[in-house]
Design a protein around this motif. Structure first.
Motif, PDB file in Angstrom:
ATOM      1  N   THR A  93       0.991  -1.211  -0.195  1.00 19.15           N
ATOM      2  CA  THR A  93      -0.061   0.291   0.236  1.00 19.15           C
ATOM      3  C   THR A  93       1.036   1.391   0.062  1.00 19.15           C
ATOM      4  N   THR A  94       0.263   2.636  -0.035  1.00 21.40           N
ATOM      5  CA  THR A  94       0.893   4.206  -0.108  1.00 21.40           C
ATOM      6  C   THR A  94       1.973   4.149   1.006  1.00 21.40           C
ATOM      7  N   ASN A  95       2.885   5.017   1.117  1.00 23.21           N
ATOM      8  CA  ASN A  95       3.243   5.596   2.363  1.00 23.21           C
ATOM      9  C   ASN A  95       2.450   7.227   2.505  1.00 23.21           C
ATOM     10  N   ASP A  96       1.671   6.716   1.893  1.00 27.10           N
ATOM     11  CA  ASP A  96       0.517   8.145   2.078  1.00 27.10           C
ATOM     12  C   ASP A  96      -0.101   8.551   2.246  1.00 27.10           C
ATOM     13  N   LEU A  97      -1.189   7.155   3.436  1.00 24.63           N
ATOM     14  CA  LEU A  97      -2.490   6.603   3.507  1.00 24.63           C
ATOM     15  C   LEU A  97      -3.333   6.995   4.755  1.00 24.63           C
ATOM     16  N   TYR A  98      -4.462   7.080   4.812  1.00 29.51           N
ATOM     17  CA  TYR A  98      -5.687   7.793   5.468  1.00 29.51           C
ATOM     18  C   TYR A  98      -4.941   7.042   7.157  1.00 29.51           C
ATOM     19  N   GLY A  99      -4.878   7.892   7.627  1.00 28.15           N
ATOM     20  CA  GLY A  99      -4.700   7.463   9.106  1.00 28.15           C
ATOM     21  C   GLY A  99      -5.711   6.401   9.792  1.00 28.15           C
ATOM     22  N   GLY A 100      -7.102   6.216   9.217  1.00 29.78           N
ATOM     23  CA  GLY A 100      -7.885   4.881  10.025  1.00 29.78           C
ATOM     24  C   GLY A 100      -6.895   3.745   8.853  1.00 29.78           C
ATOM     25  N   SER A 101      -7.419   4.631   8.057  1.00 29.93           N
ATOM     26  CA  SER A 101      -6.363   2.754   7.222  1.00 29.93           C
ATOM     27  C   SER A 101      -5.013   2.422   7.755  1.00 29.93           C
ATOM     28  N   TYR A 102      -4.370   3.111   8.173  1.00 25.81           N
ATOM     29  CA  TYR A 102      -2.497   2.801   8.554  1.00 25.81           C
ATOM     30  C   TYR A 102      -3.249   2.231  10.056  1.00 25.81           C
ATOM     31  N   ARG A 103      -3.294   3.128  11.014  1.00 26.03           N
ATOM     32  CA  ARG A 103      -4.206   2.590  12.116  1.00 26.03           C
ATOM     33  C   ARG A 103      -4.738   0.543  11.722  1.00 26.03           C
ATOM     34  N   LEU A 104      -5.874   0.270  10.949  1.00 24.45           N
ATOM     35  CA  LEU A 104      -6.505  -0.632  11.052  1.00 24.45           C
ATOM     36  C   LEU A 104      -5.051  -1.518  10.472  1.00 24.45           C
ATOM     37  N   SER A 117       3.401  -3.632   3.474  1.00 21.51           N
ATOM     38  CA  SER A 117       5.309  -3.037   3.144  1.00 21.51           C
ATOM     39  C   SER A 117       3.867  -1.043   2.250  1.00 21.51           C
ATOM     40  N   PHE A 118       4.390  -0.184   2.936  1.00 21.35           N
ATOM     41  CA  PHE A 118       4.736   1.166   2.605  1.00 21.35           C
ATOM     42  C   PHE A 118       5.327   1.133   1.453  1.00 21.35           C
ATOM     43  N   VAL A 119       4.433   1.155   0.406  1.00 21.94           N
ATOM     44  CA  VAL A 119       6.025   1.990  -0.205  1.00 21.94           C
ATOM     45  C   VAL A 119       5.311   3.733  -0.909  1.00 21.94           C
ATOM     46  N   ASP A 120       6.100   4.488  -2.434  1.00 22.67           N
ATOM     47  CA  ASP A 120       5.635   5.344  -2.369  1.00 22.67           C
ATOM     48  C   ASP A 120       5.327   4.700  -4.159  1.00 22.67           C
ATOM     49  N   MET A 121       3.768   4.799  -4.057  1.00 21.06           N
ATOM     50  CA  MET A 121       3.156   3.708  -5.395  1.00 21.06           C
ATOM     51  C   MET A 121       2.851   4.523  -6.272  1.00 21.06           C
ATOM     52  N   ARG A 122       3.396   5.830  -6.184  1.00 21.42           N
ATOM     53  CA  ARG A 122       3.477   6.423  -7.432  1.00 21.42           C
ATOM     54  C   ARG A 122       4.792   6.330  -8.681  1.00 21.42           C
ATOM     55  N   GLU A 123       6.192   5.680  -7.774  1.00 14.21           N
ATOM     56  CA  GLU A 123       6.832   4.934  -8.525  1.00 14.21           C
ATOM     57  C   GLU A 123       6.568   3.173  -8.589  1.00 14.21           C
ATOM     58  N   ALA A 130       8.528  -4.303  -4.181  1.00 14.56           N
ATOM     59  CA  ALA A 130       8.042  -5.275  -2.518  1.00 14.56           C
ATOM     60  C   ALA A 130       7.212  -5.257  -3.328  1.00 14.56           C
ATOM     61  N   ILE A 131       7.199  -6.711  -4.378  1.00  9.53           N
ATOM     62  CA  ILE A 131       6.349  -8.029  -4.200  1.00  9.53           C
ATOM     63  C   ILE A 131       7.125  -9.217  -4.097  1.00  9.53           C
ATOM     64  N   ILE A 132       6.552 -10.521  -3.357  1.00  8.73           N
ATOM     65  CA  ILE A 132       7.321 -11.288  -3.110  1.00  8.73           C
ATOM     66  C   ILE A 132       5.636 -12.163  -3.243  1.00  8.73           C
ATOM     67  N   PRO A 133       6.234 -13.276  -3.215  1.00  9.53           N
ATOM     68  CA  PRO A 133       5.750 -14.407  -3.216  1.00  9.53           C
ATOM     69  C   PRO A 133       3.734 -14.483  -2.223  1.00  9.53           C
ATOM     70  N   LYS A 134       4.394 -14.003  -1.072  1.00  8.84           N
ATOM     71  CA  LYS A 134       2.836 -14.370  -0.567  1.00  8.84           C
ATOM     72  C   LYS A 134       2.391 -12.916  -0.761  1.00  8.84           C
ATOM     73  N   THR A 135       2.305 -12.111  -1.685  1.00  9.68           N
ATOM     74  CA  THR A 135       2.066 -10.509  -2.228  1.00  9.68           C
ATOM     75  C   THR A 135       0.804 -11.040  -2.372  1.00  9.68           C
ATOM     76  N   ARG A 136      -0.759 -10.323  -1.534  1.00  9.69           N
ATOM     77  CA  ARG A 136      -2.163 -10.699  -2.215  1.00  9.69           C
ATOM     78  C   ARG A 136      -3.001 -10.141  -2.465  1.00  9.69           C
ATOM     79  N   LEU A 137      -2.478  -8.458  -1.964  1.00 12.19           N
ATOM     80  CA  LEU A 137      -2.946  -7.657  -2.164  1.00 12.19           C
ATOM     81  C   LEU A 137      -2.868  -6.343  -2.573  1.00 12.19           C
ATOM     82  N   MET A 138      -2.881  -5.730  -3.401  1.00 15.44           N
ATOM     83  CA  MET A 138      -2.267  -4.137  -3.138  1.00 15.44           C
ATOM     84  C   MET A 138      -4.195  -3.803  -2.798  1.00 15.44           C
ATOM     85  N   TRP A 139      -3.372  -2.670  -2.136  1.00 13.26           N
ATOM     86  CA  TRP A 139      -5.004  -1.097  -1.348  1.00 13.26           C
ATOM     87  C   TRP A 139      -3.798   0.096  -1.924  1.00 13.26           C
ATOM     88  N   ILE A 140      -4.589   0.628  -2.566  1.00 12.35           N
ATOM     89  CA  ILE A 140      -4.708   1.925  -3.618  1.00 12.35           C
ATOM     90  C   ILE A 140      -5.306   2.390  -3.510  1.00 12.35           C
TER      91      ILE A 140
END
Length: 378
Positions: A93-104, A117-123, A130-140
């Motif tokens: 997911t993004t490193n610039d995330l809504y606080g409630g999402s980050y808390r959850l 993994s919190f990354v700059d999803m613009r890049e 950041a993708i690994i074999p166990k990556t199941r979801l991208m939260w955008i």
């Protein structure tokens, strides 16, 4: 059918028994059955309610999805999606995330063994790395809250599909009037329907729309099992709010453009974050991905202090200092101490969320009155 017509008619038919144009509020917890486990579509209101069904059909129609499921809040919708995962699964997911999402994510699901993994999803390269074999979801999340950064939904969806990773887009800031992620390749779209869909700051609700049958079956299971469902009155209020979604959002967008231009030229303002400004780093992506630039913006002051931000916000008379966004009224807030207070200061500062950052949800008042209010607040 064009969007403005969909906002009135999508998924809607007059009520069968009475011909009511607006779906009635079915204020009931249970339904008569002809025999045990033999019923006409509804048995218990946690599982389904006709008013809720009408709202779900409307949201699905607006997002171009086969189905939608509504929940008692935006984070309840997120919670239901995350419960599709299992210990050891990985989310990007993004490193610039809504606080409630980050808390959850960090306080509820990380302890249960879900990795984030919190990354700059613009890049895009950062996402790929950041993708690994166990990556199941991208939260955008796009535009992001509160820095109004944009993520390329189409590009990320293509990357995810190659690796069989699900993509879910938080579309709260844009609303389906301005952005429809499923058309860009996303698997599901989520809303805090409290915001633009409801539009009147009088209901708490969440929604997920998708044409992915597996996702929807999982969400229906969560609805039945975990029970975070909205009441029929809440569904009615959101359904009524959607009828004017296109009118409300367009007026708010028109106002936001004028306010962003004013702020960008003000001597006390450091940076304005608004995709509609040519100075925004992703202005061209906004033009490509969205139908217009939205009614949310944020800005930081040259006096980068919490005190300066607080003084400014306390001086406004039309802008109301309050949580939330997307209502007909203009709201102003301080992310560092309000919506993003759950994010550690060092994490906030690393992504550029300054102490003086002020977030504005622009309403549908007269633009001149809003500009005058900001001028006198300075």
């Amino acid at each position: 059918m064009k969007f403005n017509t969909k906002a009135i008619h999508a998924g809607q038919e007059p009520e069968e028994t009475s011909g009511a144009v607006m779906p009635p509020i079915f204020q009931t917890s249970t339904y008569k059955q002809e025999a045990p486990n033999k019923h006409k579509g509804y048995d218990y209101a946690r599982v389904g309610n006709p008013t809720r069904t009408a709202l779900e059909k409307m949201i699905a129609g607006l997002e171009g999805a086969n189905e939608a499921a509504v929940f008692s809040s935006g984070v309840a919708a997120m919670d239901a999606i995350m419960k599709m995962l299992r210990p050891g699964d990985h989310v990007i997911t993004t490193n610039d995330l809504y606080g409630g999402s980050y808390r959850l994510f960090t306080k509820v699901f990380e302890p249960y063994g879900i990795d984030f993994s919190f990354v700059d999803m613009r890049e895009l390269d950062e996402v790929k790395n950041a993708i690994i074999p166990k990556t199941r979801l991208m939260w955008i999340e796009t535009p992001t809250n509160p820095l109004l950064r944009l993520v390329d939904i189409k590009a990320l969806s293509e990357i995810a599909k190659e690796k069989e990773i699900l993509t879910v887009v938080d579309n709260t800031f844009a609303s389906p009037y301005l952005q429809r992620p499923l058309e860009l390749g996303a698997d599901a779209v989520m809303h805090s329907a409290t915001k633009y869909l409801g539009g009147h700051s009088d209901v708490i609700q969440g929604a997920v729309a998708s044409s992915n049958q597996e996702i929807m079956e999982n969400l229906r299971f969560q609805t039945k099992t975990s029970g975070a469902v909205p009441g029929p009155m809440d569904c009615y209020l959101t359904l009524r709010g959607i009828k004017t979604l296109h009118v409300r959002v367009q007026r708010s967008v028109d106002n936001a453009k004028k306010i962003a231009e004013f702020l960008e030229n003000h001597p006390k303002v450091d940076v304005v974050n608004y995709p509609g400004l040519k100075s925004h780093p992703q202005h061209e992506l906004a033009k490509k991905q969205m139908d217009d630039f939205g009614a949310m913006l944020s800005f930081s002051l040259k006096d980068d202090s919490i005190e300066a931000a607080e003084k400014f916000m306390q001086n406004t008379k039309i802008f109301t200092l309050a949580e939330s966004l997307g209502g007909v009224e203009s709201l102003i807030s301080h992310p560092a101490s309000m919506t993003h207070g759950s994010i550690p200061k060092e994490v906030r500062e690393k992504v550029g969320l300054k102490d003086s950052l002020i977030r504005i949800s622009v309403g549908i008042e007269d633009a001149d009155d809003l500009l005058d209010d900001l001028k006198q607040a300075f």
